[in-house]
Design a protein around this motif. Structure first.
Motif, short mmCIF file in Angstrom:
data_model
loop_
_atom_site.label_atom_id
_atom_site.label_comp_id
_atom_site.label_asym_id
_atom_site.label_seq_id
_atom_site.Cartn_x
_atom_site.Cartn_y
_atom_site.Cartn_z
N PRO A 42 -7.46 -1.84 12.21
CA PRO A 42 -6.68 -1.48 11.04
C PRO A 42 -5.80 -0.26 11.28
N PHE A 43 -6.02 0.45 12.37
CA PHE A 43 -5.26 1.66 12.61
C PHE A 43 -4.75 1.67 14.03
N ALA A 44 -3.55 2.07 14.21
CA ALA A 44 -2.97 2.12 15.55
C ALA A 44 -2.48 3.53 15.83
N LEU A 49 -4.48 3.10 -2.81
CA LEU A 49 -4.02 2.34 -1.65
C LEU A 49 -2.94 3.11 -0.90
N GLN A 50 -2.92 2.90 0.41
CA GLN A 50 -1.96 3.51 1.30
C GLN A 50 -1.01 2.42 1.82
N HIS A 51 0.30 2.66 1.66
CA HIS A 51 1.30 1.77 2.25
C HIS A 51 1.54 2.28 3.66
N ARG A 52 1.11 1.49 4.64
CA ARG A 52 1.09 1.93 6.03
C ARG A 52 2.49 2.05 6.62
N ALA A 53 2.69 3.13 7.39
CA ALA A 53 3.97 3.37 8.05
C ALA A 53 4.36 2.16 8.89
N LEU A 54 5.65 1.88 8.94
CA LEU A 54 6.14 0.70 9.65
C LEU A 54 5.83 0.73 11.14
N TRP A 55 5.75 1.91 11.74
CA TRP A 55 5.49 2.02 13.17
C TRP A 55 4.02 1.81 13.53
N SER A 56 3.14 1.78 12.53
CA SER A 56 1.71 1.59 12.81
C SER A 56 1.39 0.10 12.95
N HIS A 57 0.22 -0.18 13.52
CA HIS A 57 -0.24 -1.56 13.64
C HIS A 57 -0.36 -2.15 12.24
N GLN A 58 0.18 -3.36 12.04
CA GLN A 58 0.21 -3.99 10.72
C GLN A 58 0.98 -3.12 9.73
N GLY A 59 1.99 -2.39 10.24
CA GLY A 59 2.80 -1.52 9.40
C GLY A 59 3.46 -2.27 8.26
N GLY A 60 3.64 -1.59 7.15
CA GLY A 60 4.25 -2.17 5.97
C GLY A 60 3.24 -2.84 5.04
N THR A 61 1.99 -2.96 5.47
CA THR A 61 0.97 -3.53 4.61
C THR A 61 0.24 -2.41 3.86
N GLY A 112 -3.36 -0.71 2.62
CA GLY A 112 -4.76 -0.60 3.01
C GLY A 112 -5.35 0.69 2.48
N LEU A 113 -6.34 1.17 3.20
CA LEU A 113 -7.06 2.38 2.79
C LEU A 113 -6.74 3.53 3.73
N PRO A 114 -6.71 4.75 3.21
CA PRO A 114 -6.60 5.89 4.12
C PRO A 114 -7.82 5.89 5.04
N GLY A 115 -7.60 6.08 6.31
CA GLY A 115 -8.71 6.09 7.26
C GLY A 115 -8.21 6.12 8.68
N LEU A 173 3.80 5.35 4.02
CA LEU A 173 5.09 5.22 3.35
C LEU A 173 4.95 5.59 1.89
N ASP A 174 3.79 5.30 1.33
CA ASP A 174 3.55 5.53 -0.10
C ASP A 174 2.04 5.51 -0.33
N LEU A 175 1.64 6.12 -1.42
CA LEU A 175 0.27 6.06 -1.91
C LEU A 175 0.36 5.65 -3.37
N GLN A 176 -0.49 4.73 -3.78
CA GLN A 176 -0.47 4.29 -5.18
C GLN A 176 -1.88 4.04 -5.67
N TRP A 177 -2.09 4.37 -6.94
CA TRP A 177 -3.31 3.95 -7.63
C TRP A 177 -2.99 2.58 -8.20
N VAL A 178 -3.81 1.60 -7.84
CA VAL A 178 -3.56 0.21 -8.22
C VAL A 178 -4.78 -0.30 -8.98
N GLY A 179 -4.55 -0.91 -10.14
CA GLY A 179 -5.64 -1.48 -10.91
C GLY A 179 -6.42 -2.49 -10.09
N ILE A 180 -7.72 -2.56 -10.34
CA ILE A 180 -8.58 -3.46 -9.57
C ILE A 180 -8.04 -4.89 -9.57
N ASP A 181 -7.55 -5.36 -10.71
CA ASP A 181 -7.05 -6.73 -10.79
C ASP A 181 -5.73 -6.92 -10.06
N ALA A 182 -5.02 -5.84 -9.73
CA ALA A 182 -3.71 -5.95 -9.07
C ALA A 182 -3.77 -5.72 -7.56
#
Length: 184
Positions: free
Chosen positions: A13-15, A63-75, A77-80, A144-153
């Motif tokens: 999950p992290f590169a 949720l963390q919007h992963r930097a584009l240069w990272s593995h699976q960037g643009g998706t 996930g969780l900070p970690g 790229l971004d951090l967001q609080w996202v409702g459980i259903d979303a």
């Protein structure tokens, strides 16, 4: 300790920051910042990796919007990230969440952990509740971004494949843990 399966994507999950990337880390790297490879694939974190799934009853899941240069960037996930040698997964997840998203460890309470283990590498999701509201803030170039996202979303986001596979089980266990603490 609970174990929730995640997909066998063969990638972590992290590169690491890419060579020549303007966001690469300066200074010496931790010895844990390395790929490990085996018959189940290639994973980031010589000593394993961990991430923090923090839930705030009023805001949702961080949720963390992963930097584009990272593995699976643009998706999403969780900070970690990679654990340091000898570091416990809970400590590592809290450290990484503070480094990447300014999560104050004193403001969260760990509810449970979930481990994806391939034998030679493991990823621990540390699930916690926010005790006090806090504002997450991008504090390193891995987001790229951090967001609080409702459980259903959460499932409507383009999730990192490992997190996407683990989310249904994590969500179920989080709901159960909240019910057992009288928060559901």
């Amino acid at each position: 300790m609970d174990s929730t399966a995640a997909p066998q994507t063969g990638e972590s999950p992290f590169a690491p920051p890419l060579p020549g990337n303007p966001h690469h880390h300066l200074g010496p790297r931790d010895p844990g910042d390395a790929w490990v490879e085996g018959d189940r694939g290639r994973f980031w974190g010589r000593f394993g990796s961990a991430g923090l799934l923090v839930h705030d009853a009023a805001k949702g899941i961080l949720l963390q919007h992963r930097a584009l240069w990272s593995h699976q960037g643009g998706t999403w996930g969780l900070p970690g990230g990679a654990l340091h040698q000898g570091e416990e997964a809970i400590h590592g997840a809290l450290r990484e969440a503070r480094e990447e998203a300014a999560v104050p460890p004193e403001n969260v309470r760990v509810l449970f952990t979930s481990v994806f283990d391939v034998g030679y590498w493991s990823y621990t999701t540390v699930v916690a509740e926010a005790l006090e509201p806090f504002e997450a803030a991008i504090s390193d170039p891995e987001s790229l971004d951090l967001q609080w996202v409702g459980i259903d979303a959460v499932g409507s986001k383009e999730l990192h494949p490992g997190f996407a596979a683990a989310w249904p089980g994590l969500r179920s266990k989080l709901t159960e843990a909240r019910r057992n603490t009288g928060q559901a």
